[in-house]
Motif scaffolding. Structure first.
Motif, PDB file in Angstrom:
ATOM      1  N   TYR A  64      65.646 134.129 -19.000  1.00  0.00           N
ATOM      2  CA  TYR A  64      64.754 133.979 -17.896  1.00  0.00           C
ATOM      3  C   TYR A  64      63.545 133.406 -18.162  1.00  0.00           C
ATOM      4  O   TYR A  64      63.280 132.559 -16.802  1.00  0.00           O
ATOM      5  CB  TYR A  64      64.604 135.457 -17.376  1.00  0.00           C
ATOM      6  CG  TYR A  64      63.203 136.087 -17.914  1.00  0.00           C
ATOM      7  CD1 TYR A  64      61.925 135.781 -17.168  1.00  0.00           C
ATOM      8  CD2 TYR A  64      63.331 136.864 -18.924  1.00  0.00           C
ATOM      9  CE1 TYR A  64      60.784 136.345 -17.706  1.00  0.00           C
ATOM     10  CE2 TYR A  64      62.266 137.547 -19.261  1.00  0.00           C
ATOM     11  CZ  TYR A  64      60.975 137.273 -18.877  1.00  0.00           C
ATOM     12  OH  TYR A  64      59.867 137.894 -19.262  1.00  0.00           O
ATOM     13  N   ASP A 301      64.428 141.630 -21.001  1.00  0.00           N
ATOM     14  CA  ASP A 301      64.074 141.724 -19.589  1.00  0.00           C
ATOM     15  C   ASP A 301      63.030 142.730 -19.044  1.00  0.00           C
ATOM     16  O   ASP A 301      63.019 142.805 -17.857  1.00  0.00           O
ATOM     17  CB  ASP A 301      65.663 141.722 -18.669  1.00  0.00           C
ATOM     18  CG  ASP A 301      66.489 140.505 -18.905  1.00  0.00           C
ATOM     19  OD1 ASP A 301      65.900 139.377 -19.000  1.00  0.00           O
ATOM     20  OD2 ASP A 301      67.824 140.680 -18.836  1.00  0.00           O
ATOM     21  N   THR A 304      60.162 142.195 -16.575  1.00  0.00           N
ATOM     22  CA  THR A 304      60.314 141.473 -15.137  1.00  0.00           C
ATOM     23  C   THR A 304      60.425 142.938 -14.020  1.00  0.00           C
ATOM     24  O   THR A 304      60.663 142.636 -13.028  1.00  0.00           O
ATOM     25  CB  THR A 304      61.797 140.866 -14.964  1.00  0.00           C
ATOM     26  OG1 THR A 304      62.871 141.948 -15.000  1.00  0.00           O
ATOM     27  CG2 THR A 304      61.777 139.768 -16.120  1.00  0.00           C
ATOM     28  N   GLN A 315      58.346 137.110 -13.975  1.00  0.00           N
ATOM     29  CA  GLN A 315      59.703 136.360 -13.454  1.00  0.00           C
ATOM     30  C   GLN A 315      59.390 136.847 -11.766  1.00  0.00           C
ATOM     31  O   GLN A 315      60.230 137.248 -11.225  1.00  0.00           O
ATOM     32  CB  GLN A 315      61.075 136.854 -13.731  1.00  0.00           C
ATOM     33  CG  GLN A 315      62.136 136.102 -12.998  1.00  0.00           C
ATOM     34  CD  GLN A 315      63.367 136.123 -13.577  1.00  0.00           C
ATOM     35  OE1 GLN A 315      64.185 135.053 -13.941  1.00  0.00           O
ATOM     36  NE2 GLN A 315      63.815 137.356 -14.010  1.00  0.00           N
ATOM     37  N   LYS A 316      58.430 136.011 -11.122  1.00  0.00           N
ATOM     38  CA  LYS A 316      58.385 136.283  -9.732  1.00  0.00           C
ATOM     39  C   LYS A 316      58.997 135.156  -9.058  1.00  0.00           C
ATOM     40  O   LYS A 316      58.901 133.870  -9.235  1.00  0.00           O
ATOM     41  CB  LYS A 316      56.725 136.084  -9.369  1.00  0.00           C
ATOM     42  CG  LYS A 316      55.964 137.111 -10.105  1.00  0.00           C
ATOM     43  CD  LYS A 316      56.078 138.418  -9.493  1.00  0.00           C
ATOM     44  CE  LYS A 316      55.404 138.525  -8.214  1.00  0.00           C
ATOM     45  NZ  LYS A 316      55.692 139.982  -7.711  1.00  0.00           N
ATOM     46  N   ASN A 388      60.043 139.891  -5.780  1.00  0.00           N
ATOM     47  CA  ASN A 388      60.457 140.445  -7.142  1.00  0.00           C
ATOM     48  C   ASN A 388      61.625 140.377  -7.492  1.00  0.00           C
ATOM     49  O   ASN A 388      62.767 140.156  -6.661  1.00  0.00           O
ATOM     50  CB  ASN A 388      60.217 141.959  -7.065  1.00  0.00           C
ATOM     51  CG  ASN A 388      58.803 142.439  -6.780  1.00  0.00           C
ATOM     52  OD1 ASN A 388      58.628 142.951  -5.489  1.00  0.00           O
ATOM     53  ND2 ASN A 388      57.863 142.226  -7.571  1.00  0.00           N
ATOM     54  N   SER A 389      62.082 140.208  -8.708  1.00  0.00           N
ATOM     55  CA  SER A 389      63.558 139.729  -9.157  1.00  0.00           C
ATOM     56  C   SER A 389      64.174 141.317  -9.252  1.00  0.00           C
ATOM     57  O   SER A 389      64.088 142.208  -9.828  1.00  0.00           O
ATOM     58  CB  SER A 389      63.268 139.161 -10.709  1.00  0.00           C
ATOM     59  OG  SER A 389      64.695 138.996 -11.138  1.00  0.00           O
TER      60      SER A 389
END
Length: 565
Positions: A64, A301, A304, A315-316, A388-389
């Protein structure tokens, strides 16, 4: 929670400081010389598999940080520029340096995977099928794993040392990182995947073990990267038709299997019974309460997770990515001017995949109408915005959501390659061969699935989350399907389908348009994103990361640096 899965967190081989790459031998475990039985040898295979999920909170094998944040799909996120500052340097390019700890870390961790595969192969080469009937299958699994890691690190760094099972660990530092060209390394990677595809069974008895169709899928991916020929400054100079045909052949082997598209796009990104589904050709398995330290949780992850669910809002999704999901009255993307204005969710129609991929204030989180996202879910709205993801994340009510204070992880399986991905590999190869008419049904099948993936996208009042309108491409009605337009549509479709799955930057690099895409992105985002005021992608340098300075030191100057650093 326990999962009956193959990949366990107790690695049979351990390594130490990334400062010394891979010269440190195993501790507290069997050495190669001590292995005497097939069962012990099989343990080394499991150890090689286990590295797939051994990423760390700042070194994510999901890519990511390297495939999304380094591309135009996501901002770094977090509390501000200094929160994970190396990733800010990476997303803006100009201050990216060879001495960044994250480059050294991802290099080292990938080579741990390579070394484990090589060690397993050396051990298996001492056995015969009479004493170990699964010998060739296990060799094929290890060669697949080695190919997987080499494809990842080759696409990150380009100039890498290629080391196979014939090189003893004591000689690792004698191998140059410019001994082979990119083409030669990709051919070696393809050879590993080809052997795996031809040797592995169609089905494996344990979830998490690779089968022939996953191997063919990665073979198609490798051949596609091979087909785009680059010069010394990373510019694409030609596209090899013979290799494109090999992409199609490998993709067909994977597509003509029991795998298929999920009926609902959402099913790819939900935990529990949805994991390891019909579209996931291979996934990394995670678990908790399995006796392995803090559990086999997806550490890579966990940053995130939105602030509204815990921490830490990295991770935006970018405004540019969100704008790409807007559709016109005919239900197709705005291929040429999608980013001219920001999408208005009250007035514009969108592709449903946006609400499977990106959350926003006022919309439900992850198919939960009663849990509505607010601006408070974001840590630094002025810098990174309010999106957001979602794909890699889960509901906080799931028993798979694990509190590892101050962080939160989950045990949902991480898909390494999807059926839709392979369909798009084939479509891309067909279009580059001038066979865009043959590619159209593949792209339309994916769009048709997107159109039908709205069942879970509801608000508390039962109304759709957004105004959805996505249609298939119909030449002569909503599109002119010549090669140039088909290429543009394919590249757009890959972005929509694979958004925030770690692929975007590598697609741009493969196509030779990373400089154009990224500098256009910076130009568009600068007026509202202070983080990009000095950002600049330099063609001929930024397509690949610098060789980590610690690795050059470790090689005693044998390694050469990539151009421009």
């Amino acid at each position: 929670m326990n999962k009956n899965i193959l990949i366990i967190a107790i690695a049979l081989i351990s390594f130490t400081s990334c400062k010394k790459m891979l010269e440190v031998g195993p501790r507290g475990s069997l050495s190669e010389e001590q292995v005497a039985t097939p069962e012990q040898a099989d343990g080394f295979v499991i150890a090689a598999y286990s590295q797939l999920g051994n990423d760390e909170i700042n070194r994510a094998f999901s890519m990511y940080q390297y495939g999304n944040v380094r591309a135009d799909d996501a901002y770094k996120g977090g509390g501000g520029i200094n929160d994970g500052d190396v990733f800010h340097s990476m997303e803006t390019f100009v201050t990216s340096r060879p001495d960044q700890w994250n480059y050294d870390g991802i290099w080292f961790n990938i080579y741990v995977g390579i070394r484990r595969a090589n060690e397993g192969l050396r051990i298996l080469n001492k056995l015969n099928e009479a004493e170990f009937p699964l010998l060739e299958t296990r060799k094929a699994e290890l060669r697949f794993l080695r190919g997987y890691w080499y494809l990842m690190i080759e696409n990150l760094f380009k100039q890498i040392p290629y080391i196979d099972e014939n090189v003893p660990p004591a000689d690792y530092k004698l191998i140059k990182n410019n001994e082979f060209t990119r083409d030669q390394i990709l051919e070696k990677i393809a050879a590993d995947f080809e052997f795996a595809a031809q040797t592995l069974p169609a089905k494996q008895p344990q979830i998490g073990r690779v089968n022939k169709y996953a191997a063919y899928a990665f073979l198609a991916k490798t051949r596609l990267f091979q087909a785009y020929k680059q010069n010394e400054t990373h510019a694409v100079t030609s596209v090899d038709a013979a290799l494109l045909q090999k992409v199609i052949e490998a993709a067909d082997m994977a597509l003509n299997s029991d795998y298929k598209l999920q009926d609902d796009f959402a099913s790819n990104f939900l935990p529990g019974s949805f994991e390891n589904g019909i579209e996931a050709l291979l996934s990394v398995q995670f678990s908790s309460n399995d006796g392995a330290g803090r559990g086999r949780v997806n550490f890579g992850d966990m940053l995130t997770v939105p602030q509204g669910l815990g921490c830490c809002d990295f991770q935006k999704p970018s405004q540019t990515l969100v704008n790409a999901f807007r559709t016109n009255a005919a239900g197709v993307p705005l291929l040429d001017n999608y980013n001219d204005q920001n999408v208005n969710f009250s007035a514009n129609t969108v592709d449903p995949r946006i609400d499977h991929t990106v959350s926003r204030p006022g919309a439900p989180w992850k198919y939960e109408p009663a849990r509505v996202v607010t601006e408070a879910w974001s840590r630094n709205v002025p810098i990174y915005g309010v999106y957001n993801s979602m794909k890699e994340n889960v509901s906080p009510d799931c028993d798979c959501f694990i509190n590892l204070a101050p962080f939160f992880g989950n045990t949902k399986a991480r898909i390494l390659i999807r059926y839709a991905d392979v369909m798009l590999f084939k479509a891309e190869a067909l279009i580059e061969l001038g066979r865009q008419t043959d590619a159209l049904p593949l792209i339309n099948a994916i769009r048709r699935r997107a159109a039908s993936s709205t069942t879970r996208l509801k608000r508390a009042n039962g109304q759709p989350t957004s105004n959805y309108n996505v249609k298939e491409y119909v030449p002569g009605e909503n599109v002119t399907w010549d090669q140039a337009t088909a290429r543009k549509a394919l590249r757009f479709e890959r972005r929509l389908e694979m958004a925030l799955e770690g692929e975007r930057f590598f697609d741009l690099m493969r196509w030779g348009i990373a400089d154009q895409a990224m500098n256009d992105f910076f130009t568009h985002e600068k007026p509202t994103r202070s983080i990009y005021q000095g950002a600049l992608f330099k063609k001929g340098r930024d397509e690949f990361l610098p060789v980590p300075q610690n690795q050059i030191f470790w090689s005693e100057g044998l390694y050469v640096q990539n151009p421009g650093y």
